[in-house]
Design a protein around this motif. Structure first.
Motif, PDB file in Angstrom:
ATOM      1  N   ASP A 182       1.455  -0.678   0.257  1.00 19.28           N
ATOM      2  CA  ASP A 182       0.128   0.222   0.294  1.00 19.28           C
ATOM      3  C   ASP A 182       0.529   1.212  -0.306  1.00 19.28           C
ATOM      4  O   ASP A 182       0.517   2.402  -0.867  1.00 19.28           O
ATOM      5  N   ASP A 202       1.764   4.413  -4.854  1.00 21.66           N
ATOM      6  CA  ASP A 202       2.249   5.316  -4.831  1.00 21.66           C
ATOM      7  C   ASP A 202       3.479   5.866  -5.170  1.00 21.66           C
ATOM      8  O   ASP A 202       3.749   7.241  -5.538  1.00 21.66           O
ATOM      9  N   ARG A 254       5.614  12.957  -2.509  1.00 23.66           N
ATOM     10  CA  ARG A 254       3.694  12.524  -2.728  1.00 23.66           C
ATOM     11  C   ARG A 254       3.114  13.675  -3.395  1.00 23.66           C
ATOM     12  O   ARG A 254       1.977  13.113  -3.582  1.00 23.66           O
ATOM     13  N   LEU A 290      -2.897   7.110   2.916  1.00 25.41           N
ATOM     14  CA  LEU A 290      -3.117   6.662   1.298  1.00 25.41           C
ATOM     15  C   LEU A 290      -4.302   6.662   0.666  1.00 25.41           C
ATOM     16  O   LEU A 290      -4.903   7.245  -0.208  1.00 25.41           O
ATOM     17  N   ARG A 323      -4.848   6.197  -2.635  1.00 23.90           N
ATOM     18  CA  ARG A 323      -3.815   5.027  -2.994  1.00 23.90           C
ATOM     19  C   ARG A 323      -3.802   3.724  -2.816  1.00 23.90           C
ATOM     20  O   ARG A 323      -3.310   3.081  -2.381  1.00 23.90           O
TER      21      ARG A 323
END
Length: 274
Positions: free
Chosen positions: A69, A73, A100, A128, A133
């Motif tokens: 997880d 990204d 990010r 996330l 994400r």
């Protein structure tokens, strides 16, 4: 480390995506690797499982899911890796944030998530979550990993982050049981959540993260362990997690944990009497 093409960065031993190296953060999973010298480039291009033994322990499997997880990204580029602090150099949550979001773009959820008193793994989950994400069915469908995006818990709608937290009938039943009415329906607006009358205002965002974390983990129980969706199990997980999270709060703030546990205990008792 500032990762470019990832060829000169140790996947397990450099601090490149978290505040500590992955070998330390995911110790159980690290013991299942067949090659602990792989680079970030190799891990991202070949896939995390390519360097792991075929069968993982339950703890390692959970850590693998959490790490995947976190990685989904992250993308490489054609620049050279830059070593900023040696193999044990510190990498702060701000560095994670900066990698990010594009320069100049801020998130209204930044302070809420990274400065709250939730455990680090939950902060990563929340970050996330608000950026869509997580490995929800809809995101997996976009990557052609699954055949459909239908929620495995309710079987009635597409599993998006918003669905999982707010609009899934199972989740709506959970919120109703604890007499909490989320004031939003969009995870990106997490910073706008207001406490319900029965939820203490102090650390109320942590309370909501606790609930969402429990929902996410119960979803994993349904998807990966074949368990039947159960409000009772979800409530019990909230109680257990709340007890563990007390250590993250200041001593003078820990009274909210008792209030949180009471919110979950009352409906749990009612269900147990049925």
């Amino acid at each position: 480390m500032i990762v470019g093409d990832g060829s000169r960065t140790s996947f397990w031993h450099d601090c490149w995506i978290a505040s500590e190296c992955l070998a330390t953060k995911f110790q159980a999973l690290y013991t299942h690797t067949m090659d602990n010298q792989i680079s970030v480039k190799y891990a991202l291009q070949q896939g995390l499982t390519a360097s792991l033994v075929p069968r993982l322990s339950e703890t390692a499997r959970q850590e693998c899911q959490c790490l995947q997880d976190l990685l989904q990204d992250f993308s490489l580029n054609n620049e050279r890796d830059i070593r900023t602090g040696g193999i044990m150099g510190k990498f702060t949550t701000k560095n994670i944030y900066d990698t990010r979001l594009p320069p100049g773009i801020s998130s209204p959820n930044w302070n809420l998530i990274w400065k709250c008193r939730a455990p680090l793994k939950v902060k990563l989950f929340a970050w996330l979550l608000v950026r869509d994400r997580l490995s929800t069915k809809q995101n997996l469908l976009k990557k052609k990993i699954v055949q459909n995006g239908v929620c495995d818990v309710c079987q009635q709608g597409d599993e998006t982050a918003d669905h999982m937290c707010f609009t899934c009938p199972f989740v709506q039943s959970f919120w109703e049981r604890i007499r909490v009415n989320p004031t939003i329906q969009d995870v990106w607006l997490l910073h706008q959540l207001k406490p319900s009358p029965n939820v203490p205002e102090l650390h109320h965002h942590v309370f909501f993260l606790l609930c969402m974390w429990a929902i996410w983990n119960h979803r994993h129980d349904v998807v990966f362990r074949g368990q039947t969706p159960s409000i009772r199990c979800c409530l019990q997980r909230c109680i257990n997690e709340a007890a563990l999270w007390a250590e993250n709060l200041k001593i003078e703030d820990r009274h909210v944990i008792s209030a949180w546990k009471n919110i979950f205990t009352s409906p749990l008792r009612s269900l147990n009497l049925m």
